[in-house]
Write a protein that holds these residues in place. Structure first.
Motif, PDB file in Angstrom:
ATOM      1  N   GLU A  74      33.606  26.873  34.688  1.00  0.00           N
ATOM      2  CA  GLU A  74      33.640  28.031  35.568  1.00  0.00           C
ATOM      3  C   GLU A  74      32.231  28.595  35.696  1.00  0.00           C
ATOM      4  O   GLU A  74      31.512  28.707  34.699  1.00  0.00           O
ATOM      5  N   LEU A  75      31.856  28.938  36.911  1.00  0.00           N
ATOM      6  CA  LEU A  75      30.593  29.657  37.119  1.00  0.00           C
ATOM      7  C   LEU A  75      30.898  31.142  37.055  1.00  0.00           C
ATOM      8  O   LEU A  75      31.748  31.646  37.793  1.00  0.00           O
ATOM      9  N   GLN A  76      30.233  31.833  36.156  1.00  0.00           N
ATOM     10  CA  GLN A  76      30.477  33.254  35.926  1.00  0.00           C
ATOM     11  C   GLN A  76      29.210  34.047  36.217  1.00  0.00           C
ATOM     12  O   GLN A  76      28.173  33.798  35.596  1.00  0.00           O
ATOM     13  N   ASP A  77      29.301  34.993  37.159  1.00  0.00           N
ATOM     14  CA  ASP A  77      28.195  35.911  37.411  1.00  0.00           C
ATOM     15  C   ASP A  77      28.361  37.098  36.484  1.00  0.00           C
ATOM     16  O   ASP A  77      29.339  37.836  36.576  1.00  0.00           O
ATOM     17  N   ARG A  78      27.417  37.248  35.579  1.00  0.00           N
ATOM     18  CA  ARG A  78      27.482  38.328  34.598  1.00  0.00           C
ATOM     19  C   ARG A  78      26.402  39.353  34.937  1.00  0.00           C
ATOM     20  O   ARG A  78      25.219  39.041  34.871  1.00  0.00           O
ATOM     21  N   PRO A  79      26.821  40.555  35.306  1.00  0.00           N
ATOM     22  CA  PRO A  79      25.836  41.573  35.690  1.00  0.00           C
ATOM     23  C   PRO A  79      24.995  42.012  34.490  1.00  0.00           C
ATOM     24  O   PRO A  79      25.396  41.845  33.335  1.00  0.00           O
ATOM     25  N   ALA A  80      23.853  42.574  34.810  1.00  0.00           N
ATOM     26  CA  ALA A  80      22.973  43.093  33.759  1.00  0.00           C
ATOM     27  C   ALA A  80      23.667  44.238  33.028  1.00  0.00           C
ATOM     28  O   ALA A  80      24.427  45.010  33.617  1.00  0.00           O
ATOM     29  N   LEU A  81      23.405  44.299  31.748  1.00  0.00           N
ATOM     30  CA  LEU A  81      23.871  45.403  30.905  1.00  0.00           C
ATOM     31  C   LEU A  81      22.642  45.990  30.217  1.00  0.00           C
ATOM     32  O   LEU A  81      21.597  45.337  30.161  1.00  0.00           O
ATOM     33  N   PRO A  85      20.082  40.864  30.109  1.00  0.00           N
ATOM     34  CA  PRO A  85      19.840  40.727  31.546  1.00  0.00           C
ATOM     35  C   PRO A  85      21.036  40.068  32.259  1.00  0.00           C
ATOM     36  O   PRO A  85      21.905  39.468  31.632  1.00  0.00           O
ATOM     37  N   ALA A  86      21.041  40.160  33.563  1.00  0.00           N
ATOM     38  CA  ALA A  86      22.048  39.475  34.382  1.00  0.00           C
ATOM     39  C   ALA A  86      21.873  37.973  34.212  1.00  0.00           C
ATOM     40  O   ALA A  86      20.770  37.485  33.929  1.00  0.00           O
TER      41      ALA A  86
END
Length: 157
Positions: A74-81, A85-86
């Motif tokens: 799965e390609l997961q876009d993880r936003p910055a926290l 980092p993103a």
């Protein structure tokens, strides 16, 4: 051997390998896994999962059309926290190779193909999970340059 993408409509081709993988997990962790889920339920679940936009199945296919192994990622876009980092992560969820073809480079070819596709799609991280009893998966991931970064523990009622 060639690496092909398995579309959701052909998810049933993966069932024998998925059943082998699941049986291994049910044997070692019976408290976490249903012993022998029905083929129809597995096929429907797998087809639904592969219909998701960012979930992909790759398979190693023999010249005769037999599947030697598969993986699902799965390609997961993880936003910055504030603490990291993103990133776009390629998360390897399943990998299984037919017993007769293990230790012959099938798993490595599948992971390499996944990594190539994921990087082309913008991934900056390739990750996988594997059970502590699965030394073959651990060795494959280590051989592909991946190293453990955390351990998950759980308690079940």
């Amino acid at each position: 051997m060639k690496i092909i993408e398995i579309p959701a409509a052909e998810a049933g081709r993966l069932l024998p390998l998925l059943q082998d993988l699941h049986a291994l997990h049910a044997q070692h962790q019976p408290e976490r896994h249903i012993p022998a889920p029905g083929s129809d339920d597995l096929a429907a679940w797998l087809q639904d999962w592969l219909q998701e936009d960012n979930v992909f199945a790759l398979a190693a296919e023999s010249p005769q059309g037999a599947l030697l192994g598969y993986l699902i990622y799965e390609l997961q876009d993880r936003p910055a926290l504030p603490v990291r980092p993103a990133e776009t992560r390629a998360m390897l969820h399943h990998i299984s190779v037919t017993e007769a073809w293990r230790r012959m480079g099938v798993g490595k070819a599948l992971v390499e193909a996944m990594k190539t596709r994921a990087l082309a799609a913008g991934a900056t991280v390739v990750a996988a999970t594997y059970a502590p009893f699965n030394s073959a998966s651990a060795a494959l991931m280590q051989g592909m340059g991946m190293s453990p970064v955390l351990t998950m523990a759980e308690w079940r009622a």
